[in-house]
Design a protein around this motif. Sequence first.
Motif, PDB file in Angstrom:
ATOM      1  N   THR A  58     -19.190  17.837  15.209  1.00  0.00           N
ATOM      2  CA  THR A  58     -20.103  17.330  16.239  1.00  0.00           C
ATOM      3  C   THR A  58     -19.860  18.025  17.565  1.00  0.00           C
ATOM      4  N   THR A  59     -18.586  18.260  17.901  1.00  0.00           N
ATOM      5  CA  THR A  59     -18.251  18.966  19.139  1.00  0.00           C
ATOM      6  C   THR A  59     -18.815  20.377  19.131  1.00  0.00           C
ATOM      7  N   ALA A  60     -18.691  21.061  17.992  1.00  0.00           N
ATOM      8  CA  ALA A  60     -19.195  22.437  17.884  1.00  0.00           C
ATOM      9  C   ALA A  60     -20.710  22.475  18.012  1.00  0.00           C
ATOM     10  N   VAL A  61     -21.404  21.581  17.305  1.00  0.00           N
ATOM     11  CA  VAL A  61     -22.870  21.554  17.369  1.00  0.00           C
ATOM     12  C   VAL A  61     -23.344  21.237  18.783  1.00  0.00           C
ATOM     13  N   LEU A 212     -17.867  21.031  26.581  1.00  0.00           N
ATOM     14  CA  LEU A 212     -16.744  20.482  25.827  1.00  0.00           C
ATOM     15  C   LEU A 212     -16.164  19.242  26.496  1.00  0.00           C
ATOM     16  N   GLN A 213     -16.402  19.080  27.802  1.00  0.00           N
ATOM     17  CA  GLN A 213     -15.893  17.919  28.524  1.00  0.00           C
ATOM     18  C   GLN A 213     -16.983  16.903  28.848  1.00  0.00           C
ATOM     19  N   THR A 230     -17.885  13.400  20.028  1.00  0.00           N
ATOM     20  CA  THR A 230     -17.209  14.653  20.356  1.00  0.00           C
ATOM     21  C   THR A 230     -15.721  14.378  20.587  1.00  0.00           C
ATOM     22  N   LEU A 231     -14.945  15.432  20.789  1.00  0.00           N
ATOM     23  CA  LEU A 231     -13.505  15.258  20.958  1.00  0.00           C
ATOM     24  C   LEU A 231     -13.165  14.360  22.144  1.00  0.00           C
ATOM     25  N   ILE A 232     -13.793  14.619  23.275  1.00  0.00           N
ATOM     26  CA  ILE A 232     -13.443  13.847  24.463  1.00  0.00           C
ATOM     27  C   ILE A 232     -13.901  12.394  24.337  1.00  0.00           C
ATOM     28  N   PHE A 233     -15.038  12.182  23.673  1.00  0.00           N
ATOM     29  CA  PHE A 233     -15.517  10.811  23.500  1.00  0.00           C
ATOM     30  C   PHE A 233     -14.678  10.077  22.460  1.00  0.00           C
ATOM     31  N   LEU A 256      -8.184  19.032  22.407  1.00  0.00           N
ATOM     32  CA  LEU A 256      -9.293  19.510  23.231  1.00  0.00           C
ATOM     33  C   LEU A 256      -8.810  20.547  24.235  1.00  0.00           C
ATOM     34  N   PHE A 257      -7.666  20.305  24.856  1.00  0.00           N
ATOM     35  CA  PHE A 257      -7.120  21.257  25.819  1.00  0.00           C
ATOM     36  C   PHE A 257      -6.830  22.611  25.160  1.00  0.00           C
ATOM     37  N   VAL A 258      -6.223  22.586  23.987  1.00  0.00           N
ATOM     38  CA  VAL A 258      -5.916  23.833  23.271  1.00  0.00           C
ATOM     39  C   VAL A 258      -7.207  24.545  22.889  1.00  0.00           C
ATOM     40  N   LEU A 259      -8.215  23.765  22.473  1.00  0.00           N
ATOM     41  CA  LEU A 259      -9.505  24.361  22.122  1.00  0.00           C
ATOM     42  C   LEU A 259     -10.146  25.029  23.332  1.00  0.00           C
ATOM     43  N   LEU A 260     -10.091  24.369  24.486  1.00  0.00           N
ATOM     44  CA  LEU A 260     -10.613  24.970  25.721  1.00  0.00           C
ATOM     45  C   LEU A 260      -9.873  26.253  26.068  1.00  0.00           C
TER      46      LEU A 260
END
Length: 278
Positions: A58-61, A212-213, A230-233, A256-260
């Motif tokens: 979901t985050t990627a989409v 992403l945020q 999403t990751l943050i949610f 999420l931080f590592v992904l960013l």
Amino acid sequence: MALPNLLLIALFTYRPLLSNIYYSTLDWTLGSVDATVVGWGNYVEFFHSGDAGSVLGTTAVFTVATVGGAMVLGLLVAVALNQQIPGRTLARSAVFAPYVLSGVGVGMVWLFIFDPVYGVLSWVLRGVGLASPQWINDPALALVMVILVFVWKNLGYCAIVYLAGLQSLPHDVMEAATLDGAGPLRRFYFVVLPLLSPTTFFLLITSTLSSLQAFDIIKIMTPTGNGTGTLIFEAYLQAFGAYNRAGYSAAISVVLFVLLLIMTGLQLRFVERKVHYA
């Protein structure tokens, strides 16, 4: 002279970051005075859970759709606003206005528009004999709904930045391309787009980090994360929802931080090669 600013950055940016990494190694219920050290346990649980694939997907989409949509539409709007047309100053202000509005207010207004019973969109669809989709209840449509609203809100930012880039293009290069017989489409593809590559690169990084945020619009329009987790949610739901799992939420935040960090590094490493600064 830089020391006060460095101290503030260390206090309010790096200290919370390091604290969050420490919390991610704990089995800690929010509000509890006791916590158990579990090491990598929260990360292992997240990546082995059935929700990890759904959340990351979901985050990627959401990120690809919002970044791509806002940048493509923003470029088209910028090209239109760069023309010598009456009222273009008012049009520029109208396009940029949604970006400075509160995400909470934007989410509430659009939630009313998408309401399948009382919403403006459902009223329009009923007027032409069509039934309104269940935007809020259908997980797939809920994700489409928040993507559309996020693109609409951030479209003005991309448009204004692209407009600044268009207005800084060297006129002699454009005139030379015209004299060489290049039509509008060829000039745009072979001259304008390469010259706009620094602007595109800047927008790609900032828009990706912003998407992403993204939180406020998703929280207001889909409070339970129905298809929009999403990751943050997901980190928010784990910490402040029904679970109160602060340590597990901190682990998701670190992911999420590592992904960013990885996304930004890849863009700087590979995408910047295609940027023409001169």
